[in-house]
Write an enzyme that holds these catalytic residues in place. Structure first.
Site, PDB file in Angstrom:
ATOM      1  N   GLU A  78       0.826  -1.213   0.000  1.00  7.62           N
ATOM      2  CA  GLU A  78       0.000   0.000   0.000  1.00  7.62           C
ATOM      3  C   GLU A  78       0.858   1.260   0.000  1.00  7.62           C
ATOM      4  OE1 GLU A  78      -3.070  -0.115  -0.531  1.00  7.62           O
ATOM      5  OE2 GLU A  78      -3.626  -2.174   0.003  1.00  7.62           O
ATOM      6  N   ARG A  88     -17.664  -1.286   5.799  1.00  2.36           N
ATOM      7  CA  ARG A  88     -18.682  -2.026   5.042  1.00  2.36           C
ATOM      8  C   ARG A  88     -19.326  -3.093   5.911  1.00  2.36           C
ATOM      9  NH1 ARG A  88     -17.708  -6.779   2.622  1.00  2.36           N
ATOM     10  NH2 ARG A  88     -15.508  -6.569   3.098  1.00  2.36           N
ATOM     11  N   CYS A 141      -7.634  -2.083   8.273  1.00  2.00           N
ATOM     12  CA  CYS A 141      -6.269  -2.072   7.721  1.00  2.00           C
ATOM     13  C   CYS A 141      -5.832  -0.665   7.356  1.00  2.00           C
ATOM     14  CB  CYS A 141      -6.167  -2.997   6.502  1.00  2.00           C
ATOM     15  SG  CYS A 141      -6.223  -4.729   6.966  1.00  2.00           S
ATOM     16  N   HIS A 165      -1.254  -5.768   1.846  1.00  2.00           N
ATOM     17  CA  HIS A 165      -2.552  -6.451   1.784  1.00  2.00           C
ATOM     18  C   HIS A 165      -2.412  -7.757   1.006  1.00  2.00           C
ATOM     19  CE1 HIS A 165      -5.919  -3.409   2.819  1.00  2.00           C
ATOM     20  NE2 HIS A 165      -6.096  -4.502   3.541  1.00  2.00           N
TER      21      HIS A 165
HETATM   22  N1  PCA Z   1      -8.105  -7.002   6.724  1.00  2.00           N
HETATM   23  C1  PCA Z   1      -9.043  -5.936   7.024  1.00  2.00           C
HETATM   24  C2  PCA Z   1      -8.852  -5.652   8.484  1.00  2.00           C
HETATM   25  C3  PCA Z   1      -8.091  -6.820   9.042  1.00  2.00           C
HETATM   26  C4  PCA Z   1      -7.590  -7.540   7.860  1.00  2.00           C
HETATM   27  O1  PCA Z   1      -6.828  -8.500   7.870  1.00  2.00           O
HETATM   28  C5  PCA Z   1      -8.914  -4.728   6.097  1.00  2.00           C
HETATM   29  O2  PCA Z   1      -8.511  -4.882   4.934  1.00  2.00           O
HETATM   30  O3  PCA Z   1      -9.211  -3.625   6.520  1.00  2.00           O
END
Ligand code: PCA
Length: 213
Positions: A78, A88, A141, A165
């Protein structure tokens, strides 16, 4: 040199979170980088406090937070965390903020300070699908990426940070059907490449004069 790597606990009805599965498989050391790990709760209210404690305990040079982004096809490094919480689905405390800032007085966004382009290039060179992502969403996240960079911006210790991610792991995709996934070992290898590359290079954010900071 020390790196703190965090995963999240499962959320949204899932039984596993690829991030904590992969983080638990990391080597304790890669070259000159010692690796310390922690798990964050998928909670707007609690995650940043747990992260701050882990940073103060580990005293790292690099912080990489990792989370699941089901449906994504690549390892997504990111670029930016934005000052927005817009959920959501409810988090693990059943909280679902809509259009609420992460920090009332903070800036609109923070950039990650890991060398994201170099890390993505290194992962791809090693045969892993990876991209720079320009949105971490607006769930926990993104909240933790923004909070991480806010902690680092005000910390006495110089540290660099970023967020990765992940796609689903195969066991999640098998249950869902027609969803992209990546093996946990490949994810762990990607994380290790990011740490190795970050330890060897500066951030690739450019100043107005074009200098790499
Ligand atoms: N993914 C979520 C929050 C915790 C995770 O592993 C997100 O993309 O916000």
């Amino acid at each position: 040199m020390r790196a703190l790597v965090t995963g999240f606990d499962p959320f949204g009805g899932d039984k596993v979170n690829p991030s904590s599965l992969a983080v638990s498989r990391l080597k304790r050391r890669i070259g000159r980088v010692e690796i310390v790990t922690a798990t964050l709760p998928t909670s707007y209210a609690k995650s940043a406090g747990v992260l701050r404690k882990a940073i103060d305990k580990a005293k790292p040079d690099i912080v990489l937070c990792v989370g699941q982004a089901g449906g994504r096809t690549d390892l997504c490094l990111e670029r930016v965390g934005i000052n927005v919480q817009d959920a959501r689905i409810p988090d693990n405390d059943r909280k679902q903020p809509i259009d609420v800032p992460v920090s009332a007085k903070g800036p609109a966004a923070y950039f990650a300070t890991l060398p994201i382009k170099a890390c993505v290039a290194a992962m791809r060179k090693e045969g892993l699908p990876a991209i720079v992502s320009n949105t971490a969403g607006t769930f926990v996240c993104n909240h933790i990426l923004y909070s991480l960079m806010d902690i680092l911006a005000h910390h006495a210790r110089p540290m660099r940070g970023g967020f990765l991610h992940l796609p689903y792991v195969p066991e999640q995709a098998a249950r869902l059907g027609a969803a992209p996934s990546m093996a946990v070992d490949d994810i762990a290898r990607g994380i290790e490449i990011i740490l190795k590359t970050s330890a060897a290079r500066k951030s690739d954010i450019r100043t107005a004069e074009g200098k790499i900071s």
